[in-house]
Structures are given as C-alpha cells and as structure tokens.
Design a protein around this motif. Structure first.
Motif, PDB file in Angstrom:
ATOM      1  N   PHE A  44      84.940  41.553  25.260  1.00 23.91           N
ATOM      2  CA  PHE A  44      84.084  42.718  25.020  1.00 23.91           C
ATOM      3  C   PHE A  44      83.367  42.567  23.687  1.00 23.91           C
ATOM      4  CE2 PHE A  44      83.291  47.443  24.936  1.00 23.91           C
ATOM      5  CZ  PHE A  44      82.616  47.475  26.139  1.00 23.91           C
ATOM      6  N   GLN A  45      83.494  43.543  22.808  1.00 31.74           N
ATOM      7  CA  GLN A  45      82.735  43.454  21.563  1.00 31.74           C
ATOM      8  C   GLN A  45      83.461  42.629  20.516  1.00 31.74           C
ATOM      9  OE1 GLN A  45      85.063  45.589  21.883  1.00 31.74           O
ATOM     10  NE2 GLN A  45      85.446  46.893  20.119  1.00 31.74           N
TER      11      GLN A  45
ATOM     12  N   ASP B 183      76.370  39.195  22.783  1.00 31.16           N
ATOM     13  CA  ASP B 183      76.176  40.372  21.922  1.00 31.16           C
ATOM     14  C   ASP B 183      75.009  41.260  22.333  1.00 31.16           C
ATOM     15  OD1 ASP B 183      78.389  39.767  20.532  1.00 31.16           O
ATOM     16  OD2 ASP B 183      77.386  38.960  18.770  1.00 31.16           O
TER      17      ASP B 183
ATOM     18  N   ALA C 242      89.101  47.166  27.566  1.00 20.03           N
ATOM     19  CA  ALA C 242      88.083  46.527  28.412  1.00 20.03           C
ATOM     20  C   ALA C 242      88.744  45.713  29.518  1.00 20.03           C
ATOM     21  CB  ALA C 242      87.191  45.636  27.565  1.00 20.03           C
TER      22      ALA C 242
ATOM     23  N   TYR D  28      74.609  44.095  23.832  1.00 18.80           N
ATOM     24  CA  TYR D  28      75.426  45.185  24.345  1.00 18.80           C
ATOM     25  C   TYR D  28      74.655  46.145  25.233  1.00 18.80           C
ATOM     26  CZ  TYR D  28      78.586  43.499  20.751  1.00 18.80           C
ATOM     27  OH  TYR D  28      79.378  42.714  19.992  1.00 18.80           O
TER      28      TYR D  28
ATOM     29  N   MET E  94      77.713  40.485  27.193  1.00 17.43           N
ATOM     30  CA  MET E  94      78.528  40.954  26.075  1.00 17.43           C
ATOM     31  C   MET E  94      78.836  39.797  25.131  1.00 17.43           C
ATOM     32  SD  MET E  94      79.037  44.162  26.190  1.00 17.43           S
ATOM     33  CE  MET E  94      80.344  44.385  24.984  1.00 17.43           C
TER      34      MET E  94
ATOM     35  N   PHE F  14      82.243  51.678  30.421  1.00 23.35           N
ATOM     36  CA  PHE F  14      81.634  50.857  29.386  1.00 23.35           C
ATOM     37  C   PHE F  14      81.814  51.460  27.998  1.00 23.35           C
ATOM     38  CE2 PHE F  14      78.429  48.561  27.066  1.00 23.35           C
ATOM     39  CZ  PHE F  14      78.449  47.313  27.664  1.00 23.35           C
TER      40      PHE F  14
ATOM     41  N   THR G 245      77.926  41.124  33.241  1.00 26.85           N
ATOM     42  CA  THR G 245      78.168  42.004  32.087  1.00 26.85           C
ATOM     43  C   THR G 245      78.891  41.243  30.981  1.00 26.85           C
ATOM     44  OG1 THR G 245      78.521  43.720  33.743  1.00 26.85           O
ATOM     45  CG2 THR G 245      79.040  44.282  31.479  1.00 26.85           C
ATOM     46  N   ASN G 246      79.890  40.497  31.392  1.00 26.52           N
ATOM     47  CA  ASN G 246      80.695  39.750  30.430  1.00 26.52           C
ATOM     48  C   ASN G 246      79.832  38.743  29.677  1.00 26.52           C
ATOM     49  OD1 ASN G 246      83.188  39.598  29.345  1.00 26.52           O
ATOM     50  ND2 ASN G 246      83.980  38.068  30.777  1.00 26.52           N
TER      51      ASN G 246
ATOM     52  N   ALA H 248      73.769  44.655  28.453  1.00 24.71           N
ATOM     53  CA  ALA H 248      74.992  44.571  29.266  1.00 24.71           C
ATOM     54  C   ALA H 248      75.277  45.909  29.928  1.00 24.71           C
ATOM     55  CB  ALA H 248      76.177  44.152  28.403  1.00 24.71           C
TER      56      ALA H 248
ATOM     57  N   TRP I  67      85.004  50.892  23.633  1.00 25.29           N
ATOM     58  CA  TRP I  67      84.591  50.834  22.225  1.00 25.29           C
ATOM     59  C   TRP I  67      85.605  51.530  21.343  1.00 25.29           C
ATOM     60  CZ3 TRP I  67      80.674  47.753  20.872  1.00 25.29           C
ATOM     61  CH2 TRP I  67      79.787  47.348  21.886  1.00 25.29           C
TER      62      TRP I  67
END
Lengths: 773, 773
Positions: A421-422, A130, A432, A132, A127, A390, A123-124, A135, A394
């Motif tokens: 994360f983002q 990008d 996160a 998302y 991410m 998840f 997942t990382n 992910a 955000w």
C-alpha cells in the motif's frame, strides 16, 4: 369455489389493499410494517396426492405412481420399463445437476479470481508507483463498472435474482412458489451477477447465489430445458409433479453449498437442516451423490488449474483454509474464553439480523420505485465500499516485514498477506492486506495460524467495524448477494481481535480464534448447527477443533434465539411467503379447524354444468374445489372429492360434454393423453384464456368424477387447529377438507389452505388472540 | 374393542399358532420361515395426539402441551414456569445422557483394554518363553472364561441384551416397544456383557451395544430412575409421553455412536439416517449437543489417561486411526480400482447379510431351548475363535523385522504391529499381529499407511477369510455383539489385500485401500451413506479422501441393494417387529382402507356401562376403542372419538360412576391429578388386575367424554391404503379411524392399527395379491 373470500394465498395479490382493509381492525401498525415485500406471486401446484385406489389416467401422473419404491414391483411389464426409465433418469438428473453446479461453481471462482485479481493487481501496481489518486480511481472505477453491470442485469432482466436466494429456495421447498424464482432468466443473472458483484468488491458472498443457482439448474434440468426444443420431454414427464421437482431442487441446493464451500457433506446437511421442509432417507442418498459429483468435478478442474492454465486462478481459488492448529489440549480458561466469545458472537449475530431486517425494509422502499433507483442504490453502496476499502487502510501504521525470508514481503503478485500500500520498502500495511484483497483471501489471512503479530489490534478493530457495517448495508441492493461471507469475515475479524486481546491468557492460536469467531457469528445469524459445523470442518480440514466449534455454535445459537429468528426465516417472513412452520403456533390450540374456514363455500356437482365451472374459475383464484354427489347420483348428498383447477382446465379444453346430467365415466378421459394432466412447468399449463367455450356449450354438462380425487384428506370441524396444522404440514398438503362433526348437514364445511394457517389470517379473524398472545 | 379379531399386534402373541392357522392358506412356506423370533411383546403406547381443542386435564399430558415450541407463549404464568422447567429439564437430560454415555464409553474401552491387554500380554510372554501349549491354554482359557461370564449375564439376567441392539432401538423409534428392550437390567448386562464379550476375543464390536446402551441410559434418565426412589419424578412427568421419550432415546442412540467412534457429527447423522423414523430440526440441535458432550467427556478422560493412570489403557484406547494418506491427486486407474473395490465390496457385504440371516435363524432354534444351550453355543464359538486366532498364525511365515530402528520389532509390550509369536529373534509373524491383538489394534494395523511390506498377501487372505466367517458365525450368540467392527475388520483386510495385489497399478496407499475396503463392506451391509462417510472421516481424520470414500459407499450400497436389505432392517423383520416403512408397499395401491379393516367392531357408548367396558378390556388386548354418541345424547349416532385402554383403566380405578346414563362432564376428572393419565413407564401403569370393581358397580355408568380424544385422525373407507399408510406413518399414529363414505351408515367402519399395514396381515387376507406381487 372452495372459499368465498376473494383474496387467497393461491391467487395474486393476497396482501392487496382489500385484504388489509377488510381485516383492518385486527391488524396493528406493527403488522402493517410487516407487510410483505413480494407482491406478485402465483402458486399453481397441486395437492400432493390426488388419487385414490381407482386406477385411472390421472393416477399415473401423481408422485405416488412415479415414486420408485412404490412401484418397484408393479405388475405390468410395460410399467417396469417406465420404472427403469424413471430410476435411470432420476440418477442421471442427479449426476447432471452435480456436474452443472460444479461447473458453475468453478466458473464463478474463475471469473471472480480473474476479474478481481486483475483489478487488485492494477491498483497494487499504481500504488507501488505512488500514484495514489490514480490507484483509487482505477479501483473505484473498476468496482463501479462491475457493480453497475451486475445491477443492470439484476434490475432489468431478473429482479428475482437479487439477494441471497436461500430464503426463496427454502420457501419453494416448503411449497411456496415465489414469482419466477427458478426461471432460466433468474439463473442467468444469478450466475453472472454473482461473479460481477463479488468482483466489484462488495462485502457479499457467492454461497447464497450458488445455492439458488443449484436450485435453478435442478429446476431447469427437471423440466428438460425449454419447451421449444422438445428435448427428452417424454422421459421427463415423470418429474412433472411436486414431489419430484422438490427432490430435484433439494439436490440442487445441496450441490450449491457443496460447490461454494467444496463441502459435500456440509452441502447435504445444509439441505437437510436449513433448506428442506420434508425429508426422506432416499433423498439423503441422492443428495449425497449429487454433492459427491460436485466435489469430484471441482477437484478435477482445480487440478487442471494448478498448472497455471486458468489465468489468475490459483491454488487458493476455492476457499479451503488450512487452520493447522495442532491443538491437542486446551485448558479451562481457553474454554471460558470460547464461552464468552460465543455469547458475544451470538449477540452480534442477532444484532446483525436486526439491522439487516431494518435495512432491507428501507431499501425495499427505494427498490420499489423502479430499476433506475435500484441501480442508483447500487452505485451509492459501491462508492461507499470503495471509499472504505481504499480509505481506511490509510489509518493503519506501516508494519516492518517479518524477518522470515520464506515470506514474500511486501507482496508483489496477486495474492499474499503483505500488501505494501502506501508503505515504504520493507514495510506492509496490515489493513490493506485485508481490505484490498478478495473476500476469500481476507478470510484466509484472518484464519492463518502462527501469525500472531501480523495484524495489529487497531487494524482488526477497524476492519471488524467496517465489514460489519458494510455487510449490513450491502445486503438488499440489486445484486446477487450471499450472507455467509460477510458474516464469516466479520466473525473472523472479531474472533481474531478477541484472540489477540486475550493472547496472554489463552494458549489457543489467533487463527483458531478467528475460526471460532466466525462460527459464533454464523451461529448467531443463520442458526444452523450441524451443517455449519460440518461446513467449517470441511473448510478448515481439522477435526480436532470440532468440540470447540460445536460449543461455540451451540452457545451463539442459544443466545441469539432469545432475540430474534434466523436471518433466512426473517427474510422469508418479510417477503410475505406463507411458510408453513413445522410446529403449530400456540394460539392454534385454542381454535378448531372450523373456526378459521371462511364461507360461503362454492362446490361443484359430480356432473356439473360447464357454465358454472367456467364462472367459478373466472371469478375466483382457487385451485381446489370440492365435488358433491347429490341425488339421483347418490342417495344423499355426499362428498365425492376434490377437483383441481388445472385439471378442470384440461378437461374443459377437451370439450367432451354431454347434454344430460349423466355419468359418462372414464370414456371422457380417452380423449386425453396420460400426461395431459401432468403438472406443467411454471406458466406453461392450460390457462383460462386458452379456453374457447361457445355460448351453447355453457348449458352442457361434464362429468367431473374421472378427474376427482375421491379420497382427499379430511379433518372434522372440531379438531384442534394445531392438530390440523400438523396434518397439513407433515403430509405437505395444499387443500384440507373440513367435514362436519354431526351427520345430516352438508357434507363439507370448507377447505383449509396454507393461507388459513398463517398468523395474518387467523389473527385477522380473531384479533383478541393476538392480545392474549 | 376396535377389531373383533382376537390376535393383534398390540396384544401378546400376535404370531401365535392360531393366527398362522387361520390364514394358513395365504402364507407360503417362505413366510413360515419368516416367522418372527421375538414372541413376547407388549405395546402400551398411546396415539400420538390424544386431544382436541378442549382444554382438559388429559390434554396437558400429551406431547402437544409439553412441546416447547407450542407453548412457549402460553397465557397463564403458571404454565410459563412449567415451560421453563420443561426446557431446562430437556437440556439437562441431554447433558446427562451425554455425560453418562461418554462415561460408559470410556469405561467400556478401559475395561476392554485392560482385560484383553492382560490376556494378550500373558499369552505373549508365554510365547516368548516358547511354552506354546501353555500359551494356548492361557489364551483359550481366558477367552472361554470371559465368554462364559458374558453369556451367563446375557442368558439369565437380560436376554434382550444379546446382539447389536440397533435393530431394537430402530424399531422403538418407529413406535414398537420390544419386550424389556430398554429395561435397567438390559442396560447393566449390555455394559458389562459388551466389555466381557469384546475382551473374550470374539469378532464382535462395541458400537451396536454402545448405541443400545445410550438408548437405555436415555430411557432410564427420562423415567427418573426407579420408581422406588421417587427421584425428581414431579419434574420428569413432562417426559411421560411417547414423543419426548422418543426424542430422548434418539439422543441416546446418537450419543452411543459418538462414544463408540468418538464421532460426534457421525453420531448425529447415524441417529438421523438409520435410527430415527421421525425427525425434527429441533431434535438435530439437541442430539448435536448430546454428542458434543460425549466428545468433550471422552477427550477429557483420555487426556487424563495419557499420563498412564489407566493401566493398560493407552493413547490407542479409543479408536482414532490416522490414515495420513497425503494424497493430493489420483489417476484414472486409481478411480477404476476403487470402482471395482466398491462393486466387489457390495457383493461381499450383501453376502454377509445373507449368511448372518441364515446363521441367526439356525441359532435361534438352539437359543430357544434354554439358557444352558445359549451358553453352550457361546462356548463353542469361543473355542472356535480361540483356535482360529491362535492356530492360523502358525500358517504364516516369519518375516524379517524392518530395518527402521524407530520401530520396535518384535513387539514386547501391549500394543504394536510386530508380534514375534513363534518366530526367532529379529523376525515377526504378521498374521499374529492381526489375530493376537484387540480388534481396534488390528484395524489400526490394517489402516496404517506407508507399510506396504508389513503384511504379506497370503496372511491378509487368511485373515480376511477367517474374520469374514468368524464374524458371521459370532453374531447371534448370547453376548452383546456389534456388527460394525467385524465388518470393518473384514473390509479392511479385503481392501488391503486388493491394494497389495494391484500395488503396481495404483499409486494409492495400501492403508487407504484398507479404509476404502472397510467403507465398501460397511456400505454393503449397513446401507448407510452419509453417516458412514462422516464416521469414517471422523475416525481417520482426513478429509482429502472424502470423494473416494463417498464413491465407494455409493457403489457398494447400490450393488448390495440389488440383492437384499440392510442388515438392521433384515434383523428387524426377522424379529417380527412390525416396522412401519416410510413408503407404502406397491400392492397397497390396489386396496382401499376399508378392505383391510376386519370386523366385527366393538364400540363404546359416550356414557357406557362399567360392566361392558370391563368385559371389553378383559376379552381383548386392544388399546383404542371408538366412542359413539347415540340419541338422546346426540341427534343421530355420531363418532365421538377414540378412548385409550390406559385412560379407561385409570378412569375405572377412580370409581366415579353414576347410576343413570347422564353426562357427568369434567367433574369426573376432579378426582384425578393432572398427571394420573400420563403415560407410565413400561410395566408401570394401572393394570386390569389392579381394578377391583364390585358386582353391583358393573351396572353403573361412566361418562367417557372427558377422556375421549374428540378429534382422532380419520380416513374415508374408500381411500387408497397407500394413502392411509402415508398418513399413518407420517403422523406416527397408533390408531386410525376409518369412516364410511356415504352418510346414513354407522359412523365408524373400523380402526386401522400398525398391524393392519404389515404384509403378513394384508397378504393373509388377500393371498392373490402375493401371487401378483
């Protein structure tokens, strides 16, 4: 038959419709809600001490004989060898339980760290690129896959493996065999289901399952594995009695806690404070040995893994938090802050129990519909958890990385506090870091000291609310799920939140606040004190915070006790397991023993017709039958003793009958091996269907004296029920004979069983007691 | 009278000559040696549960009523207030016990540090001035003066204050009231005697005395101080029963350990593992609270002292050793070394017990001769100790000071490792650093890590031998003397000796070896496991050494258990306190309950003549009498119940007699206050001499029904004695009625008391059992 009432705790379907109807008038709506969830149950265990002073084969089956202390100095040298065997075996078993539980604990961590680590790395990585949505799909997909795997195991192979397992172990140690709770299939599912469930990102812990696993291992080892292989069974016959099994399982439960938390002393105390209903000093020592073995095994394996041979399993694998608070002093306002923390923590803790109860009752309706519904529920919760884990990060703002070059920020590898994360380069998402981590790592992050700035108030608040709610809705789904970790997570985030809020007033570290918050939640839900305190100490390796942890635990427990019972007691009650409390209920003082015995009483003669016995065995589910000697065997009718169903079945299978009503004496027993009467493992004893009694044999007689416990514990019918309950509980009885006060009446009034002391039974007979209550 | 035998555990002089002669044939020489040392003893406690279901005033005096859980939901609101009072008071008392014990613990340390510190400073100063003989005189003189002061207090004011006190507390919690063991005078002497004794340089500890002090404080608070002042006595009536007193004293004992070692969790576990015979979860919590209060009080006071306001009491006042071993790993040879350490430690530990036993028996002959002989013995031992402490360091060579400038060498002030003694500038005498220090400081020196070179092998060997022997000869003299510190000292020097010897093989620190050595000795003498482990952890504040400490404790206990019993059990037995073991002896399985009941049995009628009662009370020392209803009150003779001596005395004092044999019912009780029947403090109840019954009243009748416990626990005469013992022990009974197996005989065969289960009684009746044994 000891009591004419057809439905009894010892038979199946105690809480069947019939019973509820019969006592319908006395049971309010409130009680019907409390109808237990667990319906199928067998209880095949014998009265704790079945024999008097006469030396007969039966005697050597009972715990009194095999008890080490008792026959340390027995006279016959043949026995001495047996004692030696017994003692050696006892300690070998303790060692094996420790080894096995330690290995399972290690395997559990290894599995979780590798599976969850792989998932999180994936997942990382996505991410960081990008991607998302991809992910999220990967994250949620992995979670779902693991969750479904766990649920399938649980739903189809061993439904008893769902949930924590601590309530069932607690009930077992109180004398209640829940259905297949310690079966090998349960063990298998508990181990793998727990690994899968925790890896699936659920807000569940591995502690409850580890306790249950330890108990299952102990049970399995005590039975000598499967019957098929005849492995060491001759030696293990010594352990074929209630007391030794109970001892082994206590050791197993302690080993489970020790393995889950790497807290050997905490494990012993847990077994003592929460799990065990009866305790002896000798047991303390043996339990301590088992947990020491667990600690050594874990330490050895972890050292092996430090060299990187265990995949993603690193140093942080088994939780061991170093809250190096270095507090040497604290001021009055610190103590005040801790007081308030404890009070609020207690309230939140008892609320947690309340909601868990409600959710469990709701889920049980869904789960009862079948395996597919169970899996559906798991899928729903898995998706919910994935979305929260998840989606919620955000909401958090990106925080600039700390300037300290020693800290890797953002985190690249498996563990670490600073998930990007983002966020863009040089920033991290604090939420996160909590959500997209294993539960152990999240707790470690929350407990970390000297990091006041790392998590914002806002993020902590979101995390707290989310974890609190997720924890509540997750318990009860068909995966092995511990309650410790959710409660610690919620408590730690709550504590850190409070610590950050009042950081200006108090000098205490936010990491310490997180620990105290966790303690307050644990105290509020579990209601243990000393064992929690020691477990937390062993987890954090800092004795200086002991007074504060003690204070918080005491306060939160006191506060929470005003609202409801501890979460395990609550689940035991809800499952309908007839737990014997260590104290008598107040209304029992207004009844006498004779009040709750319900007739008509069916008894056997000292020399009884085979047909009568068979009929009684067939038509009732009772396990204890009074035996009455009548003229000409005795001068006047007198209570000869108590005979157990399991022994009757063995005796009847031996078919040593006589055509006259005469005392055949011990020669009957010469047909039997000394251990034929030993208590068989669950579902392994002689069953009624195994008997093939011919029609003409029905009219023959059998002498029950050799298998009768000639001196059962008795109480007079006018004894306060509270006092009788005390006797029943303290001695761990299964049958208590009630005798008449005045002579000249039949020598026995009835038999009290565990069921007769339950509020359902008593308030069913005397509904007005409930009103007064 | 329940048993015709004139001498009974419940009367004075159980082991008087008469008894020994009567059973002379069955008692070997070996047993006469074991004749108990404690001769004067009264046991005035009631059966644990005296009432059945009938609500009568008696009932509200018994623990079942005041027990919180039981009547939390009692119906009458009047009662609710009482419950509230009870709960508040229970916790207040726990708080007060914690506060008081914490204060005493602090006072103890303050006193010792200042008195002993002054003495040591004086000696040191004189030594620096090379006035060796004067220094010895000052040292020995101070020691002698302090020792004589302690001995005078002990010999003249409270002989019960001598020794450790843990065995007596243990016996009390088992149900045996040793003479004046918890009296205020004992408390006074224990506190001051302990300070003086430890300051006098004896190889004794303050731990045992602190436990005893805690128990005395609890007893005193539970009784509401002296009767003279009528302080809060109305509220404290709730605690006038066996169970609540026992609970309070358990809390007190735990608080004592907590205060002595600053080990709150260790204190709880000590109370659980060693002190208490019965344990409930509720008690765990309350005990924990008490020890937490102790920990907080001590911490606050020590913080206050850090600013130097407490004279010579410095940071090192209360023992808290920091063995910062920083071990993260240990090899196989380390574990092997630890194994051997444990085995030898176990042997030394059991040898210690053996010698302590022999020395105690010898001393008891001297001590029995009178107070002056006691003081003479103390003087002898004091001189011996002074000679050893001052003389032996001359055997050690002077060691050059370490080059590390941070270390002050030689030591000038109060504490410090490097005593110059006879050495020249820049050198120190390592043996003097151990001998001419307080015991706490000596232990700290031995435990110190990273100081491999500080003590030479030779010095350690001398110190070990000297302390081992001094410890043995010191216990038993007429000063309050704990066993923990001598054992820790000897064990630590032994461990450090071994560590230094095999320093080349093992990587472990010598300080850690000292700790493990202390653990092995403690395990070998005290035979506790979990509590010792936790106490050592709390003392040293290092959890990483836990597995090694556990290992050593387990091994040394296992080894030592093969030779003899734990030191406290040994002292309990030697003092002749009839301790009920939690398990039945093997030979009990070959007897039935009826075998050990000795007649003729004297019973009362339900309505009995005053003269008969008075006669029975006068001619026997029994505390329980069976009451039999006979026609016309009942149809046939039946067992009405059991009546207690203390209740009979209160009833007779009320003088509500009737001229006819009629049931007067509860109206008799209207003359009494509800709490007149409450259990009085030791020596405070109504005595036989307080009764003034006129000659004409002797022929009147009194109805015993209102004060009869109508449902005593009973066993059938054919029950195995082992089973009866289990019932007796588990329920904490004082009287157990034995009823006949067959109907038609008198309704009671006899009464079993604690005494009937002792080996002395049973082997007295059945000497051949002993041969078989």
């Amino acid at each position: 038959m000891d009591r004419g009432e057809p439905i009894d705790i010892e038979s199946d379907g105690m809480f069947s419709k019939g019973r509820l109807e019969r006592n319908g008038s006395g049971i309010s709506d409130d009680m019907i809600i409390r109808e237990p969830l667990l319906k199928k149950r067998t209880n095949t265990t014998s009265q704790i001490a079945i024999v008097g002073a006469n030396v007969c084969p039966i005697e050597s089956l009972d715990y009194e004989i095999v008890e080490n202390d008792l026959f340390k100095q027995d006279w016959r040298s043949r026995k001495k060898i047996q004692i030696f065997q017994y003692v050696v075996l006892k300690w070998t078993l303790a060692l094996l339980i420790g080894l096995a539980t330690g290995l399972v604990g290690f395997f559990n961590n290894l599995g979780v760290e590798n599976i969850a680590g792989f998932k999180l790395l994936l997942t990382n990585d996505l991410m960081l690129k990008d991607r998302y949505f991809k992910a999220f799909l990967a994250f949620a997909g992995c979670n779902l896959g693991l969750a479904v795997a766990a649920a399938v195991l649980c739903a189809y192979i061993a439904p008893a493996a769902a949930g924590s397992g601590i309530p069932e172990v607690k009930a077992y140690l109180n004398g209640v065999d829940a259905y297949s709770i310690l079966a090998p299939s349960t063990l298998f599912v508990k181990i793998f289901g727990s690994v899968l469930g925790v890896s699936a990102g659920f807000v569940v812990g591995k502690e409850g399952p580890m306790v249950h696993t330890g108990a299952c291992i102990a049970n399995l080892l005590g039975q000598g594995g499967s019957r098929k292989y005849h492995l060491t069974w001759r030696w293990l016959r010594y352990f074929k009695n209630d007391r030794d099994r109970r001892d082994l399982i206590t050791c197993g439960a302690a080993a489970g806690v020790a393995a889950a938390f790497r807290a050997p002393v905490g494990g012993v105390l847990f077994a003592l404070e929460e799990a065990a209903s009866w305790w002896r000093s000798a047991l303390l020592w043996r339990t301590f040995f088992t947990t020491a073995v667990v600690a050594v095994v874990l330490r050895a394996l972890i050292e092996y893994c430090w060299s990187g041979k265990c995949g993603l399993f690193g140093q942080g694998g088994l939780i061991m938090f170093d809250v190096s608070s270095a507090i040497s002093t604290y001021s009055t306002q610190d103590v005040l802050a801790v007081l308030i923390l404890g009070i609020i923590g207690g309230i939140f803790g008892s609320l947690y129990n309340y909601f868990v109860d409600k959710v469990l009752r709701t889920y049980s309706i869904i789960n009862e519909r079948g395996a597919s519904f169970k899996i559906l529920l798991v899928i729903t919760i898995s998706l919910l958890t994935s979305c929260c884990s998840f989606g919620l990060p955000w909401l958090a703002k990106c925080t600039p990385c700390p300037t300290d070059p020693k800290k890797q920020c953002p985190t690249i590898g498996r563990s670490g506090n600073y998930k990007s994360f983002q966020c863009s380069e040089g920033h991290y998402n604090d939420l996160a870091s909590l959500f997209l981590n294993t539960n152990d790592d999240a707790i470690r992050n929350l407990f970390s000291s000297g990091t006041e700035e790392e998590f914002s108030l806002y993020s902590l608040f979101i995390f707290f609310v989310a974890i609190y709610c997720l924890g509540i809705v997750t318990y009860g789904i068909a995966v092995p799920a511990g309650l410790f970790i959710p409660v610690i997570l919620a408590g730690a985030s709550y504590g850190r939140l409070v610590g950050t809020l009042i950081g200006s007033i108090s000098d205490l570290d936010v990491g310490l606040f997180a620990l105290l918050g966790a303690a307050s939640f644990l105290g509020g839900t579990m209601r243990m004190t000393v064992s929690l305190c020691v477990i937390l100490l062993e987890l954090t390796n800092d004795l200086l915070m002991l007074p504060l942890v003690m204070l918080v635990l005491l306060i939160s427990k006191t506060v929470a006790d005003n609202f409801n019972k501890g979460v395990y007691d609550q689940i035991v009650k809800m499952k309908g397991l007839p737990f014997m409390e260590s104290h008598a209920e107040p209304y029992m003082r207004h009844l006498v023993a004779g009040d709750v015995v319900s007739g008509p009483l069916i008894t056997f003669n000292g020399v009884e017709k085979v047909g009568n016995i068979l009929h009684a065995l067939k038509t009732t589910g009772h396990n204890g039958f009074p035996v009455i000697d009548e003229p000409p065997i005795s001068e006047a009718p007198e209570l000869c003793g108590l005979v157990l169903r399991s022994h009757l079945l063995v005796l009847l299978k031996g078919k040593k009958f006589s055509s006259e009503r005469v005392l055949t004496g011990d020669e009957v027993l010469q047909r039997f091996d000394a251990f034929d009467f030993a208590k068989a493992g669950s579902g392994k004893g002689v069953k009624l269907e195994d008997l093939h009694i011919e029609e003409d044999e029905m009219e023959l007689y059998v002498d029950l004296h050799p298998i009768t416990n000639a001196s059962p514990y008795t109480v007079v019918e006018t004894m306060s029920l509270a006092k009788a309950a005390l006797l029943f509980r303290e001695l761990g009885l299964r049958h208590l004979c009630v005798v008449p006060k005045t002579p000249g009446r039949p020598p026995i009034v009835g038999i009290l069983t565990r069921h007769d002391f339950t509020p359902e039974h008593i308030l069913g007979i005397y509904p007005n007691l409930k009103a007064q209550k």
